[in-house]
Design a protein around this motif. Structure first.
Motif, PDB file in Angstrom:
ATOM      1  N   LYS A 119       1.124  -0.892   0.364  1.00 27.72           N
ATOM      2  CA  LYS A 119       0.493   0.144  -0.129  1.00 27.72           C
ATOM      3  C   LYS A 119       1.075   1.280   0.057  1.00 27.72           C
ATOM      4  O   LYS A 119       0.961   2.509  -0.731  1.00 27.72           O
ATOM      5  N   ILE A 120       2.401   1.635   0.747  1.00 32.72           N
ATOM      6  CA  ILE A 120       2.646   2.371   0.969  1.00 32.72           C
ATOM      7  C   ILE A 120       3.589   2.440  -0.410  1.00 32.72           C
ATOM      8  O   ILE A 120       3.762   3.336  -0.965  1.00 32.72           O
ATOM      9  N   TRP A 121       3.750   1.560  -1.486  1.00 34.90           N
ATOM     10  CA  TRP A 121       4.233   1.180  -2.506  1.00 34.90           C
ATOM     11  C   TRP A 121       3.212   2.240  -3.514  1.00 34.90           C
ATOM     12  O   TRP A 121       3.645   2.814  -4.178  1.00 34.90           O
ATOM     13  N   LEU A 122       1.824   1.960  -3.797  1.00 31.61           N
ATOM     14  CA  LEU A 122       0.939   2.636  -4.098  1.00 31.61           C
ATOM     15  C   LEU A 122       0.875   3.842  -3.813  1.00 31.61           C
ATOM     16  O   LEU A 122       1.264   4.901  -5.112  1.00 31.61           O
ATOM     17  N   SER A 123       1.084   3.878  -2.473  1.00 32.42           N
ATOM     18  CA  SER A 123       0.989   5.239  -2.606  1.00 32.42           C
ATOM     19  C   SER A 123       2.140   7.030  -2.835  1.00 32.42           C
ATOM     20  O   SER A 123       1.343   7.900  -3.163  1.00 32.42           O
ATOM     21  N   VAL A 124       3.477   5.773  -2.880  1.00 32.48           N
ATOM     22  CA  VAL A 124       5.029   6.855  -3.421  1.00 32.48           C
ATOM     23  C   VAL A 124       4.465   7.019  -4.869  1.00 32.48           C
ATOM     24  O   VAL A 124       4.578   7.776  -5.422  1.00 32.48           O
ATOM     25  N   LEU A 125       3.750   5.855  -5.332  1.00 30.48           N
ATOM     26  CA  LEU A 125       3.725   5.465  -7.066  1.00 30.48           C
ATOM     27  C   LEU A 125       3.321   6.739  -7.285  1.00 30.48           C
ATOM     28  O   LEU A 125       3.306   6.887  -8.570  1.00 30.48           O
TER      29      LEU A 125
END
Lengths: 405, 216
Positions: free
Chosen positions: B22-28
């Motif tokens: 989920k963090i990855w998606l937000s950073v993306l």
């Protein structure tokens, strides 16, 4: 296209709205309206021709490009975009952490209930985390940022609720990192751009043949915009500081109240339902009303404390604390209230065995009306009615009818 | 580039990711897609119109621009974002397949369970674990290869101010000047940093998955 990207960020920021204190919400509004809208709208129109209209006093090809690059290594608009993203990041990370923690704590509560009662309590179907996570999720291809079953999203806003969820430390950390970023960007803006956009720029880079004058497009408009953004940044910084002070002063006041009430505790402890209890459980006061009129210290007792005092004996908490807003503990409180009601009903019956036929409904009807009036007066005077507690009072009222009928 | 459509696809799969996912998606989306759309596209907007060469020879600018910018940064980054998001769709395809099988099985049973099917969260075990693992590996591969391609095509992450070109029809070795080289360097470095952060997140998620599997 860029509107869509800004709307993504604003949607996330609106979700943060439900997890901030009052000052935090003001900060969010200032951020969204003044900075994002100004940058998107003003930046687009003012800076769109910043390179095409940047002309130098020479015909040497390439001199324009090179001198523009020397004049603006990073354009104002891009700088502000970076600033907005960096400043929103701590809040977004705090929100993610808060959602995670709340989801985990509601899971733990649910499992505890399952273990205790060996059957799923009615609130498990309403997963607290679900509406919060839906801010980042899609159902059937449609984006539903708020809730999935039409219920209001649980609001974990306000200083007390944040404190109760154990999120205060991270909240303060988020505030401080926001303030640090704000200061860093303000300093960077000053170092890079100063306070004024000069109309002309002297440039001496190769391939310009000699020192040439280059002229910037719309310097006054850019100066005004730059100054506005300075002021908005300072305003956001001031709001950050205010929020930190608000948290500090509030916590200080809470500890003072706690100390004062600890002194008062021995007096009211022998009788679990002191005179503080007025509205909940409302049925109870039907019992006690015949003996002594309950006096409501309106200024001191907000609406939520009525529910909090139900569980006072069990939890030994200060009456100043708000009730936890999760439905799980609410149901627990209601159960306790019902048990106490039964006890009180029995004592009432014992006390009034000689009294003539006093049918419950007319009496309860009359005193219920009075009780409702008292409740509404209380609510108007001091309380901040929240949706959870409103539901609680309706549920409590239903409990009352189930007892009396 | 229809970023809203991509976003809609990805958040559906988000429910079944780990927290790192989920963090990855937000950073993306915040640091890469948003920065790309809001800021980077305006920086590269005039890259050809403001590419000037020190000659009046018609056609020389076009040819020299083409020699030094075979693929624009913006297009490379858009492709990178699309490719990097695609493995997540593997996961959501698998989940949809599982839901479909379960739904068929459940249609013979209770009706109310169908509602929970849509909203339940599958534990990451068994075949889902392998699907997730493969998706992470592919994500890292794509990220790495696109960063490498960018590095090779543009000789590093820095944008030069001046390039020299003597392709036909340029009459001699001409100096050509790139527009906004410093700003472009800043953005290239920023996007490379965001890519590396995403790669680190993917690596961490991989390690977490493996550790979880070993614990079981």
């Amino acid at each position: 296209m860029s509107n869509m990207s800004w709307s993504f960020l604003t949607r996330l920021l609106e979700e943060i709205h439900n997890h901030s204190t009052f000052v935090g919400k003001v900060w969010l509004t200032v951020l969204i309206i003044f900075r994002i809208v100004l940058t998107a709208v003003g930046g687009e129109s003012i800076y769109s021709d910043e390179q095409t209209k940047f002309t130098c006093n020479t015909k040497q090809p390439g001199c324009d490009n090179v001198c523009y690059d020397a004049f603006a290594p990073l354009s104002h608009v891009r700088f502000w975009v970076f600033q907005i993203i960096m400043i929103s990041t701590p809040s977004i990370m705090y929100m993610g952490y808060a959602i995670h923690k709340i989801a985990r704590s509601s899971e733990v509560e649910r499992r505890k209930h399952q273990r205790l009662h060996k059957r799923p309590p009615p609130h498990t179907r309403w997963r607290e985390s679900q509406p919060l996570e839906d801010a980042l999720e899609v159902h059937d291809g449609k984006v539903q940022p708020v809730s999935n079953t039409g219920k209001d999203p649980p609001k974990h806003d306000g200083r007390r609720k944040i404190l109760q969820q154990g999120l205060m430390r991270i909240y303060v950390l988020q505030l401080m990192s926001r303030a640090i970023f704000e200061i860093a960007f303000l300093a960077g803006q000053y170092l890079l751009y100063g306070f004024r956009v000069n109309p002309s720029y002297v440039c001496n880079r190769i391939p310009c043949p000699h020192r040439v004058d280059c002229f910037i497009s719309r310097p006054t408009e850019k100066t005004i915009f730059l100054l506005i953004m300075y002021v908005v940044s300072c305003l956001c910084l001031v709001l950050n500081v205010c929020e930190m002070l608000h948290l500090g002063i509030g916590t200080f006041r809470d500890t003072l109240h706690m100390k004062r009430n600890r002194g008062r505790r021995p007096g009211s402890y022998g009788y679990p339902f002191s005179r503080n209890i007025t509205a909940s459980p409302p049925g109870y006061n039907l019992v006690m009303k015949t003996d002594k009129p309950s006096r409501i210290p309106n200024s001191l007792i907000p609406h939520e404390q009525n529910m909090a005092n139900v569980a006072q004996e069990q939890q030994c908490t200060s009456p100043d604390e708000n009730i936890p807003s999760d439905l799980a503990s609410l149901h627990r409180h209601l159960r306790v209230a019902q048990e106490q009601l039964d006890m009180a009903f029995q004592t009432y019956q014992i006390k009034n065995t000689q009294q003539t036929s006093r049918t419950s409904s007319p009496v309860s009807g009359g005193t219920v009306a009075e009780q409702n009036r008292v409740n509404t007066v209380q609510e108007k005077q001091g309380a901040r009615p929240r949706s959870a507690t409103d539901k609680a009072t309706t549920i409590v009222k239903n409990v009352k009818t189930s007892v009396w009928i | 580039m229809s970023w809203p459509a991509l976003y809609a696809q990805l958040v559906g799969a988000n429910r079944h990711s780990t927290s790192l996912g989920k963090i990855w998606l937000s950073v993306l989306f915040i640091f890469r897609v948003m920065v790309l759309v809001v800021a980077a596209e305006s920086v590269w907007g005039d890259e050809q119109s403001d590419f000037t060469c020190n000659t009046l020879q018609p056609g020389c600018e076009n040819v020299c621009y083409d020699q030094f910018f075979p693929v624009s940064h913006i297009r490379l980054w858009s492709l990178q974002l699309v490719f990097v998001s695609t493995p997540t769709l593997l996961v959501s395809m698998y989940v949809a397949y599982r839901n479909h099988c379960d739904r068929r099985r459940l249609l013979q049973g209770q009706e109310e369970e169908l509602e929970t099917l849509k909203t339940r969260r599958l534990p990451i075990v068994g075949a889902l674990w392998w699907t997730y693992f493969c998706s992470l590996v592919f994500k890292m591969l794509f990220e790495g290869s696109f960063m490498y391609v960018l590095y090779v095509v543009y000789d590093g992450f820095e944008m030069p101010r001046l390039v020299q070109c003597d392709q036909w029809p340029c009459p001699n070795l001409v100096d050509c000047f790139i527009s906004r080289p410093t700003e472009k360097t800043i953005f290239t470095v920023f996007m490379a940093t965001a890519s590396s952060i995403c790669m680190v997140l993917n690596l961490a998620e991989l390690a977490y998955l493996v550790a979880k599997a070993l614990n079981r």
